[in-house]
Scaffold this motif. Structure first.
Motif, PDB file in Angstrom:
ATOM      1  N   GLU A 101       0.807  -1.230   0.000  1.00  0.00           N
ATOM      2  CA  GLU A 101       0.000   0.000   0.000  1.00  0.00           C
ATOM      3  C   GLU A 101       0.831   1.267   0.000  1.00  0.00           C
ATOM      4  OE1 GLU A 101      -2.299  -0.524   3.493  1.00  0.00           O
ATOM      5  OE2 GLU A 101      -3.992  -1.454   2.459  1.00  0.00           O
ATOM      6  N   ASP A 102       1.968   1.240   0.755  1.00  0.00           N
ATOM      7  CA  ASP A 102       2.789   2.443   0.867  1.00  0.00           C
ATOM      8  C   ASP A 102       3.738   2.600  -0.310  1.00  0.00           C
ATOM      9  OD1 ASP A 102       1.582   2.701   3.283  1.00  0.00           O
ATOM     10  OD2 ASP A 102       3.165   1.620   4.356  1.00  0.00           O
ATOM     11  N   GLY A 103       3.701   1.682  -1.235  1.00  0.00           N
ATOM     12  CA  GLY A 103       4.555   1.785  -2.397  1.00  0.00           C
ATOM     13  C   GLY A 103       5.916   1.154  -2.231  1.00  0.00           C
ATOM     14  N   LYS A 104       6.112   0.407  -1.104  1.00  0.00           N
ATOM     15  CA  LYS A 104       7.407  -0.237  -0.920  1.00  0.00           C
ATOM     16  C   LYS A 104       7.415  -1.602  -1.576  1.00  0.00           C
ATOM     17  CE  LYS A 104       8.997   1.974   3.288  1.00  0.00           C
ATOM     18  NZ  LYS A 104       8.975   1.857   4.736  1.00  0.00           N
ATOM     19  N   GLU A 105       8.612  -2.016  -1.955  1.00  0.00           N
ATOM     20  CA  GLU A 105       8.702  -3.331  -2.595  1.00  0.00           C
ATOM     21  C   GLU A 105       8.896  -4.431  -1.571  1.00  0.00           C
ATOM     22  OE1 GLU A 105      11.650  -3.521  -5.605  1.00  0.00           O
ATOM     23  OE2 GLU A 105      10.208  -2.942  -7.151  1.00  0.00           O
ATOM     24  N   GLU A 106       8.235  -5.531  -1.756  1.00  0.00           N
ATOM     25  CA  GLU A 106       8.419  -6.679  -0.865  1.00  0.00           C
ATOM     26  C   GLU A 106       8.621  -7.914  -1.715  1.00  0.00           C
ATOM     27  OE1 GLU A 106       5.199  -7.038   1.854  1.00  0.00           O
ATOM     28  OE2 GLU A 106       5.904  -5.364   3.089  1.00  0.00           O
ATOM     29  N   SER A 107       9.469  -8.809  -1.236  1.00  0.00           N
ATOM     30  CA  SER A 107       9.714 -10.033  -2.004  1.00  0.00           C
ATOM     31  C   SER A 107       8.796 -11.141  -1.516  1.00  0.00           C
ATOM     32  CB  SER A 107      11.157 -10.502  -1.837  1.00  0.00           C
ATOM     33  OG  SER A 107      12.007  -9.414  -1.757  1.00  0.00           O
TER      34      SER A 107
END
Lengths: 370, 635
Positions: free
Chosen positions: B420-426
């Motif tokens: 949601e916050d625009g961060k990337e997650e693997s």
């Protein structure tokens, strides 16, 4: 000396004042046993009443037993009545029975006084003593209360009989019994007896037994239920007022309420021998009595309280055994008890007997088995 | 009834014996099934429906629980046949044959012996490894290297209280004369301890160990001894046989405090982890505190789970069974031998049914063995599972026990997603049976050498976001019902209930006692949970509740006072303690609380309240039977 046993069943909250009176009147020894008397609870909400099954509230009581001379019975019962205000329904009851003391007992054990009092309560009463397996007394008591027969007293005891001959397997049969005692008018006695045999299924093996004992004078508890008073006087008060008015309980006769007994019952008669000894010694005494044919007995615990200043002659923790035997065997039993030293300090035994006109229990057919 | 039959013993054939034994066994088993049923049903339904986590090793747990039922059946039967009659016989004979000093010495020895045999105490030690030595050095020491002195002080406390209890029966003075000063003194001590850096952490332990001491061996024995002594005592007019158990759970509190104060000076003060390792502590202090473990302490062990073969599993079970047997032997045998020898050699008395007593002792050993085994494999496992996962109602937790090892993991399968916050997650997809589930990827769990990815599933928070209110409420409600249903199964309470029903001739029913105690324990665990969740000092709870109790004592009858206080000591036994501790530690670990103790102390304070209150209600209805409705106000 003619002796009597006065039994007082007192609500526990009032017991203290009775004990105080015992102390101040030189009653040196009395037996005490805890018990309960059931009272029907108030009717609940309509929907709990659906089955007409009133719940029962158990009230703790203490049974006092005092051995006294015949002449002092009236004074003693008056004393007890006044100290516990027994004429108020719910406080308890008091009655006397004549007994036949079979042993020498130290003098202060039997209470006697020269003071006189008018006999109180009613004559023409019969007591009923019934032994049932643990847990069966309550349904029976409920029926007795609902039919307004009498207020029973329930205490705990253990039974011995067939069980003791089974070896270690005996642990599978519970020895815990309940003892239910009540006092009714003689005219009702036979029917009540029949009623209890029927309801308690006492005609089946291993269910217990019942006997009737004569009662001298008695003042009985009339509080059957906790139902609140909607009138100026409660039903219990009206009953006791009528009792006093008539001077007897004949008007309360309920015989016609019971089904006429259709079955002929094989009642038997005998004497009830009451043994009283130090706790944990009764088992030995009873087992030695088996060789003279005493096969079953009811043992309960009580406490022998001593109020005097000097050392008590008895250990307070006592066991009481009731054995019902044919009268002709009485002397045999006493002989055996003497042999084992029941009257020495090993046992500190006290023995008395009372006549039992009618008793009932399951009996196998008299035909001799191999 | 007496028909001059000659004395003969009846020969019972095998078939008749079976027809006698089966209904007997059925009845006894059924009553135990009824008592254990609720706690098992509750725990499993809670885990399955609310936490939605499947039960691990369900078959072993089922085996364990049936062992609990069988064990309880045998153990309780054994108590009634063996230990209780023995205790009562001794109680009857002691005052008749021996002088005051011998009675006191005997009571002291018996109290100490019974406590050292009590299985529940060892559970306290098990929770010791969870305490860190720098945050609460004193607590750490008492639960680890100093455990022996802790046990001894508890046992001595129980011994002293048995002595005082017996003196009370012999001289017939009311319980409140000892109770009020003791409670006030204990409360004062706890308040004092609250202001001491080191001592404040042991007040939870002290109050808890008071609750733990009185278990299924001590209670029936002490109550039976009391019944015996009070029967023969001349001065005890309103013969009541209770009150010793409560003393036996108060004096150990005091003795634990005393031991704590003794060691408090010798141990370092609480400090932060860094300063503990950097600046260090005196050599003497550290020797006392850590002992042999000093070197190994730095290396943190990593949790390792391996596939266990069936064979080793079976070996594990048989080993545990052997351990349980040893525990049972240790609990029952020395104590009963001591009692029997005392009865025969010193008092020179015989008991009416020696073979029944022997059978009873045998039954209690068998029963306790099966019971201990069942506790380890059934209830403890189930309790640990639920307790450890409980925080998932308000937090996300790692399910370490269902860790999966993915062989031949290929890092190329890792994908990226945006939150949601625009961060990337693997993350990567895992195929389980026919489903593909997305699983977050954490670099540290990937071991390139062995090509194994360690995947720890994450669960929760079930009710909304992290730290949500509903989750906390669910935990609190869970605590209430856990306390309630575990108490129903408690063997010592059942034994006390029987004794109470017997001595009050049925006016105080066993089921009634158990119900009111269980509700009290439920409320207690509820409050105790509040304490752990919000880290309230224990004193805040104990001082008001005990003061209320002392006030309520004023209005109650001695009968209810003694039974109420005694039932409090009894409630926390081998079923409640492990479950409650598992729950407390589970929550405590998630929240980072220093000590998870104190729940038991609450769980044994509130039953007093509930029994006293129900006592007042019952008393009211009994008064009605004495007076008429409208004249009620007069008395």
């Amino acid at each position: 000396m003619n002796t009597s046993r006065v039994t007082a069943i007192i609500h526990r909250d009032l017991a203290e004042s009775v004990i105080k009176v015992f102390k101040s009147n030189g009653i040196y020894y009395y037996h005490m046993e805890p018990a309960r008397y059931p009272v029907l609870a108030k009717r609940g909400l309509w929907f709990f009443d659906f089955y007409q099954n009133q719940s029962i509230i158990d009230t703790p009581v203490i049974i006092f037993e005092i051995i006294c001379s015949d002449k002092s019975v009236s004074y003693l019962t008056t004393l007890i009545r006044d100290s516990a205000e027994l004429n108020v329904p719910g406080h308890g009851s008091v009655y006397s029975e004549s007994i036949n003391l079979l042993t020498e007992v130290p003098n202060p054990y039997i209470y006697s006084t020269t003071l006189k009092a008018k006999p109180i309560g009613f004559s023409g009463l019969k007591g009923i003593f019934c032994i049932l397996p643990r847990g069966s007394a309550e349904p029976l008591a409920r029926l007795l209360l609902q039919n307004g027969i009498a207020v029973p007293t329930i205490s705990y005891g253990t039974g011995s009989g067939l069980r003791d001959r089974l070896g270690l397997l005996r642990i599978t049969i519970p020895k815990e019994k309940e003892i239910l005692k009540l006092v009714v008018h003689s005219s009702d006695a036979e029917h009540v007896l029949d009623f209890m045999i029927e309801v308690g299924r006492l005609d089946l093996p291993g269910r217990g037994f019942i006997f009737e004992f004569p009662v001298g004078h008695g003042l009985l508890n009339t509080k059957v239920s906790l139902e609140g008073a909607k009138q100026a006087a409660s039903m219990d008060q009206i009953i006791s007022a009528l009792d006093q008015l008539y001077g007897n309980m004949d008007w309360r006769k309920k015989s016609n309420q019971f089904r006429q007994n259709t079955r002929h019952r094989n009642y038997f008669e005998g004497v009830n021998i009451v043994l009283n000894s130090k706790e944990e010694t009764m088992e030995f005494a009873i087992s030695s009595l088996r060789k003279v044919g005493v096969t079953s007995s009811t043992i309960s615990l009580n406490r022998l309280v001593h109020t005097g200043n000097e050392e008590s002659l008895f250990t307070p923790a006592r066991e009481v055994a009731n054995l019902l035997i044919p009268k002709k065997n009485q002397s045999e039993v006493i002989e055996v008890l003497q042999e084992i030293g029941f009257f020495t300090t090993d046992y500190e035994g006290i023995v008395y007997s009372m006549e039992i006109p009618r008793a009932f229990s399951y009996q196998s057919k008299p035909s001799k088995k191999k | 009834m007496a028909r001059n039959e000659k004395e003969e013993s009846i020969h019972i054939g095998f078939r008749e014996a079976i027809t006698l034994i089966i209904p007997y066994l059925q009845k006894k088993l059924w009553s135990q099934i009824k008592s254990v049923f609720w706690i098992v049903l509750y725990l499993s339904l809670f885990q399955l429906i609310i936490l939605r986590i499947p039960i691990k090793e369900a078959s072993v747990i089922a085996l364990g629980i049936s062992a609990v039922v069988f064990g309880l059946t045998f153990f309780l039967e054994g108590l009634f046949l063996g230990l209780m009659p023995l205790g009562e016989a001794l109680g009857l004979r002691l005052p008749q044959k021996l002088g005051m000093i011998s009675i006191m010495v005997f009571s002291l020895l018996m109290g100490i012996g019974a406590t050292l045999a009590e299985p529940a105490i060892t559970i306290l030690k098990a929770s010791g490894s969870k305490v860190s030595p720098w945050e609460a050095p004193l607590l750490y020491y008492l639960l680890n290297d100093g455990a022996e002195s802790l046990y001894r002080s508890i046992a001595f406390g129980v011994g002293i209280s048995v002595v005082i209890g017996m003196l009370r029966f012999l001289y017939g003075f009311p319980l409140s004369k000892i109770l009020i000063p003791t409670i006030l003194f204990l409360l004062a001590t706890s308040v004092y301890a609250q202001f001491d850096e080191n001592l404040q952490f042991i007040s939870g332990l002290a109050w808890d160990s008071g609750a733990v001491t009185t278990g299924p061996v001590t209670v029936p024995l002490v109550v039976a001894l009391g019944i015996g002594i009070s029967k023969v005592s001349e001065k005890n007019e309103q013969s009541s046989a209770y009150g010793v158990v409560t003393l036996a759970s108060l004096f150990p509190i005091l003795s634990v405090f005393i031991v704590g104060m003794y060691f408090s000076g010798k141990l370092p003060k609480p400090m932060s982890e860094e300063s503990f390792f950097k600046t260090g502590i005196h050599l003497q202090e550290s020797k006392l505190l850590l002992g042999e473990k000093l070197k190994t302490f730095h290396a943190k062990e990593k949790f390792q789970t391996q596939q266990i073969s069936i064979q080793t599993k079976f070996q594990g079970i048989s080993h545990k069974l052997y351990e349980a047997f040893l525990l049972a032997i240790r609990a029952i045998l020395p104590l009963s031998i001591f009692l029997i020898l005392f009865l025969y050699l010193i008092l020179r008395e015989k008991i009416p049914n020696p073979e029944e007593v022997q059978l009873g002792i045998l039954f209690s050993i068998i029963g306790l063995t099966i019971f201990n085994f069942g506790i380890i494999f059934g209830l403890n496992k189930l309790g640990d599972q639920v307790g450890g996962k409980l925080p998932s109602t308000f937090r996300s937790i790692e399910l370490t026990d269902s860790t999966k090892f993915i062989q031949n993991f290929n890092p190329k399968a890792v994908l990226k997603a945006v939150n949601e916050d625009g961060k990337e997650e693997s993350f990567f997809y895992l195929k389980e049976r026919k489903l593909y589930t997305g699983i977050p990827y954490h670099e540290e769990n990937w071991n390139p050498k062995s090509k194994i990815y360690e995947y720890i599933p994450i669960h929760g928070p079930i009710f909304g976001k992290e730290d949500n209110l509903l989750g906390y409420i669910v935990v609190l409600l869970f605590a209430f019902f856990l306390g309630y249903s575990a108490t129903l199964a408690e063997p010592a309470l059942s034994a006390l209930g029987n004794a109470v029903e017997e001595t009050t001739v049925g006016t105080f029913r066993k089921s009634f006692l158990i119900q009111s105690v269980a509700i009290g324990v439920g409320i207690g665990t509820f409050i105790g949970m509040l304490k752990v969740l919000f880290e309230l000092p224990l004193v805040w709870i104990l001082v008001p509740i005990y003061l209320t109790l002392l006030v309520l004592n004023k209005f109650s009858k001695p009968e209810f006072i003694e039974i109420a206080w005694d039932s409090a000591g009894v409630t926390t036994g081998p079923i409640t303690v492990p479950l409650v501790i598992a729950m407390g530690l589970g929550i405590g670990n998630q929240l980072g609380t220093v000590d998870g103790f104190g729940i038991l102390a609450c769980a044994s304070a509130f039953p007093i309240l509930s029994v006293l209150v129900t006592g007042l209600i019952v008393e009211n209805s009994r008064k009605l039977s004495l007076n008429d409705m409208d004249s009620k106000t007069k008395s």
